[in-house]
Motif scaffolding. Structure first.
Motif, PDB file in Angstrom:
ATOM      1  N   GLY B  30      36.493  19.735 -17.726  1.00 56.23           N
ATOM      2  CA  GLY B  30      37.829  18.946 -17.883  1.00 56.23           C
ATOM      3  C   GLY B  30      39.002  19.923 -17.637  1.00 56.23           C
ATOM      4  O   GLY B  30      39.843  19.159 -16.771  1.00 56.23           O
ATOM      5  N   VAL B  31      39.043  21.142 -17.746  1.00 60.38           N
ATOM      6  CA  VAL B  31      40.366  21.800 -17.229  1.00 60.38           C
ATOM      7  C   VAL B  31      40.497  21.773 -15.753  1.00 60.38           C
ATOM      8  O   VAL B  31      41.673  21.906 -15.214  1.00 60.38           O
ATOM      9  CB  VAL B  31      40.425  23.414 -17.715  1.00 60.38           C
ATOM     10  CG1 VAL B  31      41.222  24.187 -17.148  1.00 60.38           C
ATOM     11  CG2 VAL B  31      40.434  23.289 -19.311  1.00 60.38           C
ATOM     12  N   LEU B  34      41.981  18.829 -14.620  1.00 59.72           N
ATOM     13  CA  LEU B  34      43.663  18.475 -14.891  1.00 59.72           C
ATOM     14  C   LEU B  34      44.105  19.540 -14.157  1.00 59.72           C
ATOM     15  O   LEU B  34      45.212  19.053 -13.461  1.00 59.72           O
ATOM     16  CB  LEU B  34      43.607  19.251 -16.360  1.00 59.72           C
ATOM     17  CG  LEU B  34      43.471  18.232 -17.341  1.00 59.72           C
ATOM     18  CD1 LEU B  34      43.111  18.932 -18.849  1.00 59.72           C
ATOM     19  CD2 LEU B  34      44.246  17.213 -17.492  1.00 59.72           C
ATOM     20  N   ILE B  45      47.907  14.310 -15.513  1.00 62.30           N
ATOM     21  CA  ILE B  45      47.883  13.344 -16.496  1.00 62.30           C
ATOM     22  C   ILE B  45      47.648  14.495 -17.728  1.00 62.30           C
ATOM     23  O   ILE B  45      47.350  15.523 -17.571  1.00 62.30           O
ATOM     24  CB  ILE B  45      46.427  12.533 -16.656  1.00 62.30           C
ATOM     25  CG1 ILE B  45      45.140  13.274 -16.454  1.00 62.30           C
ATOM     26  CG2 ILE B  45      46.621  11.759 -15.481  1.00 62.30           C
ATOM     27  CD1 ILE B  45      44.078  12.506 -17.053  1.00 62.30           C
ATOM     28  N   ASP B  47      46.897  16.767 -21.087  1.00 60.59           N
ATOM     29  CA  ASP B  47      45.694  17.235 -21.634  1.00 60.59           C
ATOM     30  C   ASP B  47      44.857  16.516 -22.513  1.00 60.59           C
ATOM     31  O   ASP B  47      43.788  16.391 -22.572  1.00 60.59           O
ATOM     32  CB  ASP B  47      45.922  18.852 -22.102  1.00 60.59           C
ATOM     33  CG  ASP B  47      46.232  19.904 -21.243  1.00 60.59           C
ATOM     34  OD1 ASP B  47      46.582  19.380 -19.863  1.00 60.59           O
ATOM     35  OD2 ASP B  47      46.077  21.046 -21.635  1.00 60.59           O
TER      36      ASP B  47
END
Lengths: 203, 113
Positions: B30-31, B34, B45, B47
């Motif tokens: 995920g990170v 991001l 977008i 977090d």
């Protein structure tokens, strides 16, 4: 740099409240989401796991109960769409109707369509039980017309469909049901897209 | 006109395409997604949005995920990768996006002529 007891307590508190908010989901799904959000926070804190930084990171995710609600709604929507069944989809559409006046309006329209479709399909068994009360009548006047299940069919009117109303009602009803399902699915997919990004597109 | 609001609306439509496109190259957590998005100006977008989206794409069968321990991390990370269904969806979305973008470009440059 290691996390202080205060940071650990803050993080655990957030994750515990998130987990609580996810209670409508299965244990496996809850675990997975909480684990991933925990992993996200550790990554975001990186080498400076201060309480201040954690506070900022948590603020980006939003209140845990609200954040959990996004996951729960998304799960509910996915399972309603995957079911392909009109009632679960209709129920979900009404649950999401709060997200906008247009969704509410579309949901109401689709409910009417489903009701009409159910009524048409109900004509078949009703015709068998009450053959005199189910039909399509023309007359007695030039422009008078009546159709459906009537306790008092129009006097002097002539019933024109007879038992053909059974296949006609069933076909029309099924056709309308199929159209309603396609439209409901489309509505839920649109709502789902909006729900995915409710937290806002920009950081 | 509130340009940020308009940008946000634009990004809403593109978030799924952006995530799938990043994962076309290699599996990511995920990170990482991001950070890749925020390195491309105008594509950030929040977090909070990313995990419900990844979660949904995984449920839809467009992504699959596995927990992995990296050498540089003290904790496991959830890595996402594209499934064949996700790859096909990305292909369709890219085509749609290109057509849309060309049409808007033509409109902006020539006033629709």
């Amino acid at each position: 740099m290691t996390r202080t007891a205060e940071v650990n307590a803050m993080m655990n508190n957030y994750l515990r409240r998130l987990r609580w908010g996810l209670s409508p989901l299965s244990e496996a799904d809850r675990q997975e989401i909480v684990r991933e959000v925990g992993s996200h926070l550790i990554d975001r804190l990186g080498a400076s796991p201060s309480a201040e930084n954690l506070h900022e990171e948590l603020a980006k995710l939003g209140a845990p109960e609200e954040y959990a609600r996004q996951f729960v709604e998304s799960f509910d929507l996915s399972s309603a769409i995957a079911s392909g069944a009109p009632w679960p989809m209709m129920r979900q559409a009404f649950r999401m109707a709060g997200s906008g006046a247009l969704t509410a309006l579309h949901s109401a329209g689709l409910l009417v369509l489903l009701a009409v479709s159910a009524s048409l399909m109900a004509l078949a068994p009703l015709k068998l039980v009450f053959p005199q009360n189910v039909g399509v009548w023309l007359g007695p006047g030039r422009y008078s017309f009546a159709a459906g299940f009537l306790a008092h069919p129009p006097l002097g009117g002539s019933e024109v469909l007879g038992y053909w109303i059974i296949p006609a009602g069933a076909l029309l009803g099924i056709g309308l049901l199929k159209i309603s399902i396609v439209l409901l699915r489309r509505l839920l997919l649109t709502v789902q897209e909006a729900a995915d990004h409710r937290a806002g597109g920009l950081s | 006109m509130n340009i940020n609001r308009w940008k946000s609306q634009l990004m809403k439509g593109a978030a799924e395409l952006a995530c799938l496109a990043i994962l076309r190259e290699r599996p990511c957590y995920g990170v990482e997604i991001l950070e890749t998005l925020s390195s491309l100006q105008g594509l950030e977008i929040s977090d909070g949005s990313i995990y419900p989206l990844l979660n949904r794409l995984q449920r839809d069968g467009k992504l699959e995920a596995a927990w992995r321990e990296d050498e540089d991390a003290i904790h496991p990370r959830k890595y996402y990768r594209l499934t064949p269904l996700g790859r096909a969806a990305l292909g369709e979305m890219v085509n749609e996006w290109r057509g849309f973008s060309r049409a808007v470009d033509r409109l902006i440059q020539g006033g629709g002529q």
